[in-house]
Enzyme design. Structure first.
Site, short mmCIF file in Angstrom:
data_model
loop_
_atom_site.label_atom_id
_atom_site.label_comp_id
_atom_site.label_asym_id
_atom_site.label_seq_id
_atom_site.Cartn_x
_atom_site.Cartn_y
_atom_site.Cartn_z
N TRP A 177 0.83 -1.20 0.00
CA TRP A 177 0.00 0.00 0.00
C TRP A 177 0.87 1.26 0.00
CZ3 TRP A 177 -1.77 3.08 4.62
CH2 TRP A 177 -2.70 4.06 4.26
N GLN A 227 5.36 4.91 -5.19
CA GLN A 227 6.72 5.36 -4.92
C GLN A 227 7.78 4.46 -5.54
OE1 GLN A 227 5.76 5.41 -0.56
NE2 GLN A 227 6.90 7.32 -0.57
N TYR A 232 -5.19 -0.96 -4.56
CA TYR A 232 -3.91 -0.27 -4.43
C TYR A 232 -3.44 0.19 -5.81
CZ TYR A 232 -3.65 -2.34 0.28
OH TYR A 232 -3.91 -2.71 1.57
N PRO A 289 1.35 -0.48 11.53
CA PRO A 289 1.91 -0.61 12.89
C PRO A 289 2.68 0.63 13.34
CG PRO A 289 3.25 -1.82 11.32
CD PRO A 289 2.01 -1.40 10.59
N GLN A 291 15.00 1.37 4.67
CA GLN A 291 13.87 1.42 5.59
C GLN A 291 13.41 0.01 5.94
OE1 GLN A 291 10.38 3.32 3.98
NE2 GLN A 291 9.38 3.49 5.96
#
Length: 331
Positions: A21, A27, A54, A209, A293
């Site tokens: 998502w 991106q 999505y 989260p 990340q």
């Protein structure tokens, strides 16, 4: 990597999983998506989450192309889609038997797989009888197109009605729910669903989260230009936090950041570890816009042991939002 059963089913999913998502097709293009998927897979992640809504299906196309290019063995990973937001025409929306079948077939084509491991009803549909939705999902299982079906952001009452319909008509009930769950969004997972875990052994594949990045601390000093809040079409995320309540939560994030650092971890790892400590969480879906990340988020598995009862108590003292235990008849 730790592996957890999806509720009472026999399917074991990695405690951390990867979702698409906002990232795949928004991106990330094919090459970067493939890099993320390979890194996740190499780290032990075996569940990849997606949905027809999505990026209007583009996310699933990229995921399917990426998995195909990597040559991942189909029996080593689980993949999902969700049905509800398929388009603007009446037959492209909701949970009618027609749209459920059409959406499943389209997802299989985009993801380039013969079956979906998990198929979610992305939102409840008040215009379609629940028994119709349950029967449509049951039929897909009978046809071998999906293995498990579940819900996303349904109320406990709606999920209970789905189980009742399945029991009454000898159909397959839902196995799992995909709710939002994080330090600031707790009531449904911790309180409302409690009887569902007890009565049906429901699994959960939680999303957000990190509260759309708030719990990484990246917004402690403003909105970075490359953040999710700055993306076109996602202004609603920024607006949600640009309120008095949102600013109060940001103050709590700053306090949580200090608490995490004092305990030898980042707030990101604290927030993910906090979710993982919940025994009713089957898997925590990560969203990453770059490899660094994802790799940092994966380190949270090594930090779970640091989330001790004492630390959990310190977290509660900052959050002050623990849902009360639901009342039980006769008490």
């Amino acid at each position: 990597m730790e592996y957890r059963r999806l509720g009472n089913s026999g399917l074991k999913l990695s405690a951390l999983s990867l979702g698409s998502w906002v990232t795949f097709g928004k991106q990330l293009g094919l090459r970067d998506a493939a890099t993320l998927l390979q890194s996740a897979y190499d780290a032990g992640i075996n569940f990849f989450d997606n949905a027809e809504g999505y990026e209007a299906g583009e996310s699933e196309k990229i995921m399917g192309e990426a998995i195909g290019s990597l040559g991942l063995a189909r029996d080593t990973f689980a993949i999902s889609s969700k049905v509800f937001f398929g388009g603007r025409r009446p037959t492209q929306m909701g949970l009618s038997a027609k749209h459920i079948r059409d959406a499943c077939d389209a997802a299989l084509m985009r993801l380039k797989v013969d079956y979906l491991d998990l198929f979610f009803c992305h939102r409840p549909d008040i215009d379609t009888p629940i028994v119709e939705t349950v029967r449509a999902m049951h039929n897909l299982i009978q046809q071998g197109k999906i293995l498990y079906w579940g819900t996303s952001e349904w109320s406990a009452q709606q999920i209970t009605e789905a189980h009742a319909a399945a029991l009454a008509h000898n159909l397959t009930p839902p196995t799992m729910e995909q709710p939002q769950y994080n330090m600031f969004h707790r009531d449904r997972v911790e309180a409302e669903y409690r009887t569902l875990y007890e009565n049906y052994g429901m699994g959960t594949t939680i999303w957000s989260p990190l509260a759309s990045g708030i719990l990484t601390g990246k917004y402690n000093d403003g909105i970075p230009k490359d953040s999710r809040f700055a993306l076109p079409g996602y202004e609603w995320l920024k607006d949600r936090w640009d309120t008095e309540e949102g600013r109060e939560k940001l103050e709590k994030v700053r306090a949580l950041t200090s608490l995490a650092n004092n305990n030898g971890m980042s707030i990101t790892h604290l927030a993910l570890g906090w979710c993982l400590k919940n025994q009713n969480v089957s898997t925590v879906i990560l969203g990453a816009s770059c490899l660094s990340q994802l790799q940092d988020n994966l380190k949270a598995m090594g930090m779970v042991g640091k989330v001790t009862p004492d630390l959990l108590a310190d977290i509660e003292a900052i959050l002050v939002n623990q849902p009360p235990a639901p009342e039980r008849f006769g008490q």
